[in-house]
Design an enzyme around this catalytic site. Structure first.
Site, PDB file in Angstrom:
ATOM      1  N   GLY A 169      43.401  43.488  48.779  1.00 17.63           N
ATOM      2  CA  GLY A 169      42.051  43.354  49.309  1.00 17.63           C
ATOM      3  C   GLY A 169      41.531  41.949  49.083  1.00 17.63           C
ATOM      4  O   GLY A 169      42.027  41.206  48.236  1.00 17.63           O
ATOM      5  N   CYS A 170      40.518  41.580  49.861  1.00 17.72           N
ATOM      6  CA  CYS A 170      39.974  40.223  49.763  1.00 17.72           C
ATOM      7  C   CYS A 170      39.291  39.997  48.421  1.00 17.72           C
ATOM      8  O   CYS A 170      39.568  39.014  47.721  1.00 17.72           O
ATOM      9  CB  CYS A 170      39.009  39.949  50.921  1.00 17.72           C
ATOM     10  SG  CYS A 170      37.776  41.230  51.209  1.00 17.72           S
ATOM     11  N   TYR A 171      38.395  40.901  48.037  1.00 16.49           N
ATOM     12  CA  TYR A 171      37.700  40.742  46.752  1.00 16.49           C
ATOM     13  C   TYR A 171      38.694  40.777  45.586  1.00 16.49           C
ATOM     14  O   TYR A 171      38.605  39.931  44.678  1.00 16.49           O
ATOM     15  CB  TYR A 171      36.644  41.830  46.572  1.00 16.49           C
ATOM     16  CG  TYR A 171      35.369  41.677  47.382  1.00 16.49           C
ATOM     17  CD1 TYR A 171      34.533  40.576  47.225  1.00 16.49           C
ATOM     18  CD2 TYR A 171      34.968  42.673  48.268  1.00 16.49           C
ATOM     19  CE1 TYR A 171      33.336  40.465  47.944  1.00 16.49           C
ATOM     20  CE2 TYR A 171      33.774  42.569  48.985  1.00 16.49           C
ATOM     21  CZ  TYR A 171      32.960  41.466  48.826  1.00 16.49           C
ATOM     22  OH  TYR A 171      31.776  41.363  49.527  1.00 16.49           O
TER      23      TYR A 171
ATOM     24  N   CYS B  98      40.480  37.494  45.181  1.00 13.96           N
ATOM     25  CA  CYS B  98      39.576  36.466  44.678  1.00 13.96           C
ATOM     26  C   CYS B  98      39.337  36.627  43.177  1.00 13.96           C
ATOM     27  O   CYS B  98      39.468  35.679  42.396  1.00 13.96           O
ATOM     28  CB  CYS B  98      38.266  36.566  45.460  1.00 13.96           C
ATOM     29  SG  CYS B  98      37.175  35.142  45.337  1.00 13.96           S
TER      30      CYS B  98
END
Lengths: 342, 342, 342, 342
Positions: A154-156, A159
């Protein structure tokens, strides 16, 4: 695949934003070729009809998926750019057809089907869950190289994890009680219009959402725990920011002992010295504009008022999705990890 | 209405943007009181549920419209903030109930029902068409003062007409062959989400639309022709601009004789010396930020390379809609034209 | 001031954003009159030259300040919209001239001159420091009513304190270890252009700044400690968000005991039941668009994963600066607290 | 240059936006190598200090320019990304050193030094003016291939000319009386901060500038006249649009005879059938988002209300500057015109 040949890729789900970004990377990739795009019956036709940006770049049509078409395409790899639940409906047939698979959805990210089902929906392909490799190349390159099925993060989580993992691993912060405050550009909400993404509601508006309930929270905890051997517990709080692209995490943690900004920074630098897409910042803090439209993730660490503060920024659609998928492809097929991404 | 009493207003259609802006003006208006808000069955409830902005500002609920409720409210005026076609379904009952009416839709703007029907739909209340007054107070204040039914102008026509009317009237430009190039903020598209207004599609995007086909074009021609006594013919070309609020027209015309910037400017200044909401610019050109969130329209004129260029800027939801409606109310009820609007 | 007269206000510093917003409020205030605007020698002239928005709204010129001009103006109040350090150079003369003063700068906010000097610069008017009242009307209305000198709070402190004070006071969270993560629109950076505020650098960019070093951090700690009687210690981390207006704090704290979202919310509701400008949100979370261009502050509380999360949103230039100044004026002069602000 | 070698490029002026974009293209170009970056004494140092985006992408430093350094670098080409006037101070030395030159400034675009001096400043290198080739590869590919010195076109002229040239050439519109209404993203204003480009002034603001006085107007007229053999006369009116990237021209002209949308479109299609970077739109109108971050220019034509309306969109920093420079490089060195640009 013969060594002098391009990786032959089929993409499933070309009409959403991650599909579009994957196509843009693939059509200009020096060692890969996009040989087919598939979608649901309601969304067939020339790719340039979905994205006028693709005119004179990609002449393919989105066709209806049928497993028997794959052989003729001599595809090596399938990229799944469809929502969770839909993705796992394709995976068995793709693996059966001897394709390797990179799934950009959440379907194979959570190792424990019970956790998956708590946050998403019933899992219809638990059989392949265990063999799926979490596609964070900075940590799982070896496994990705050998994998048939890669669960693109996932993107979050990408990060937050890139900033946190080295610091937790080094024992510099308490693994519990972490707060990951995050913001995302609106493209992260996907391509379907809604009241929340209506321009006059979203523009000039900054807004929190999903308090204690975002599905990326258990993914972060699982991955950080697996990577560090510590029982990581965190609160993740996302916000929508009025811009297209970009994601930034500001992470607050309790140091285990007096740690200086320099020690924290050196820990990050040691972890990512050889990572082509992670940049450790010192004087300049991470900012979304430094990473937008790239596959980079910028990270930084500071000791401040008795806490550790970490910053991490990436492009939610690239390093947070389609760029990372191409990076995974590069690793899977023994290409230069940076091919087509710089 | 006794002279010491507030104007009692009912508003129909509180859930759209023009309804919301009208409510904001009315709740703080020193000489008016919003006594009721009505809407369709699918959209009833506290106004603050539609617009959290209204909490502690407006305690009213949007109720289902029934003509017999009006008497108890002792309303003087109805503001119609509903789409065209819907508006004219309310007007006969409102007039019947002895209310004066300001209609923010297009239903009573075009004098000729045949023209209306060519651009919109069949007209269901042709009876009241002839008595409707075009609500541009800078030109029709006297008629508005006496009117039962005011047709509040379109946003683009308000913007274009305020710049053009004095110049055409003075015979400084040819009435035919005018080009009105215009841009609007996205709130002009209304509150319903769509692919066109989805934030990631609209943000950082500037785009033309409606070539030769925008419904505000015949309205501009009709009003300018009526105001100037000349047969005005123009091409209107709108564009969507990535911002919330604001509209700017750049108008190109052929001078009838050598006209200087000074002559053009003085013509505008003479026309609007007493207009509280039109400002003639000289050194600084009109810009949407100078008028956003106000009821002002800024205009300017230049002679350049043998043409006349006019600029005009306003807030599409205020001077272009709800602010102008309140200005019309002020005129209709003999209040200070600026009341509640500065 | 006779009870039937308007408050007569002079404003010092009309060319910056807070001066401009104060002027907009004052020219339409029903019980106040702006009688003079003063500025430095390099910035004199008609206010509309600084802000074309003010044409036909404010005909005043920014004049050079001279104390002897004040008597002729019969001013009751001076609003100081100048930077810190400059503000305290005016205050003694203004008080000497028998004006009451609202200072929008930081010069009289920190009670301890040593703390002020650590974060700002040497204090040149320590004499009036002790009598200055912190202008947060929700907590200091009585003192403000009687004050000669009001220190208008910082934008971030207003935002954080309104959310935190009732919760800390009620003993629901630990007073130490609080994290206040905040974002601000770019107007908070003032009107002077810089590389940081250059549109192409700032637009589509979200970026942290001032890690552990923002001057509003000691102000928050001082005010919260004074208000709650507990020794509040917090880490404040601001970020720049690509929008004009708005500020949002997301605050993380450790509960002292199991506290539910409902208990937290009720604590806020009890605190602000009579506050005209604080709105406690339940279902809808605070969002900057709900408060932009208003004097409201929206707050909300949630229990999540063993923490307390508070949200607070306001317009950095209004409730965070000029709106709050007008609210303070209303309180000081016995007007309706909402006058001119709804 | 041996056929198996990369083009060796030096870039002068790496700290501005066009320099930055050129560097991004060059570091990933498959057939070119950036071997040096030069700048003025006040701006020396690692490129990543000017643009954090370049960390791990470009390890070069901006060095002080000295002509004798060029030999050691074995450079084939110099790209000049400096302002007009500065550019022509470098050109003689670069040509002397046997480099080919692409100048992104205006210094060699206007053929007539008198016209140049009327709009810019005295010309200090008239000697090389006549040999300079106008770098619009869609029309001058053959000349560019042979050129030593290429004058890279202005952004607005590229945009307007690509739409107009085929239509004027085909005699479908009158060559005089054309109006080119245009908008640009703010990056077009360069990297130096100013009041005009201060975020809170520019954001949510749309504004015209340069009425009848923009320097790109004579460039458009010169190029169109040269390309079409007709005496083209046009009025160019630019506007600033609140976005980073993108430019759109809406062009109004008088048809010479009844021309249909289809005829106009086919004329454009015939002109650009083989142009890799010009896309003729039919159903979908050009929009800046379709071309942002690419080297494409999208054009379309419509007949409407007795006029011809043309639309043209490009990215002002790419097809409008640095992308076109790379395209010119590709043509000059016999590479695939699309190399490094798709």
């Amino acid at each position: 695949m013969a060594s002098d040949e391009n990786v032959r890729v089929v993409l499933i789900g070309g009409s959403g934003y991650t599909g579009f970004e994957a196509i843009r990377y693939l059509v200009r990739h020096p060692n890969a070729e996009l040989v087919g795009v598939f979608g649901p019956e309601s969304e067939l036709g020339p790719m340039e009809d979905f994205y006028p940006q693709l005119t004179k770049m990609c002449g393919l049509r989105q066709e209806l998926f049928e497993a028997q078409k794959l052989a003729a395409l001599r595809a090596d790899l399938a990229m799944l750019c469809v929502p969770h639940k839909v993705a796992m409906s394709y995976v068995p047939a793709l693996l059966e057809a001897n394709l390797r698979v990179i799934d950009l959805s959440a379907d194979y990210r959570l190792k424990d089907p019970a956790v998956y089902e708590q946050w998403y929906c019933p899992h219809t392909d638990p059989e392949h869950l265990s063999e799926a490799v979490y596609g964070l190349p900075e940590y799982y390159a070896e496994e990705i190289r050998a994998a048939r099925l890669v669960a693109n993060p996932g993107c979050y989580p990408t990060c937050a994890v890139l900033a946190l993992a080295p610091i937790v691993k080094a024992g510099l912060i308490e693994p519990a009680g972490i707060v990951a405050n995050a913001i995302s550009g609106v493209s992260g909400a996907g391509r379907a219009p809604s009241a929340k993404t209506h321009f006059p509601e979203r523009n000039e508006n900054f807004e929190p959402y999903g308090v204690g309930s975002h599905r990326h929270m258990p993914e972060m905890e699982q991955v950080l725990t697996a990577l560090t051997g510590r029982d990581v517990e965190l609160l993740f709080q996302p916000h929508l920011c009025p811009m297209d692209r970009g994601m930034l995490c500001t992470i607050y943690a309790t140091p285990t002992r007096e740690a200086t900004t320099q020690q924290l920074t050196e820990t990050l630098q040691a972890a990512y010295a050889d990572a082509p897409f992670v940049r450790v910042r010192t004087d300049v803090l991470p900012a979304t504009k430094h990473v937008a439209y790239t596959n980079f993730c910028d990270v930084a660490a500071r000791a401040a008022k008795g806490r550790v503060v970490l910053f991490s920024a990436l492009d939610n659609l690239l390093k947070g999705a389609s760029g990372q998928a191409v990076q995974n492809m590069n690793v899977m097929f023994g290409l230069d990890e940076r091919a087509g991404l710089y």
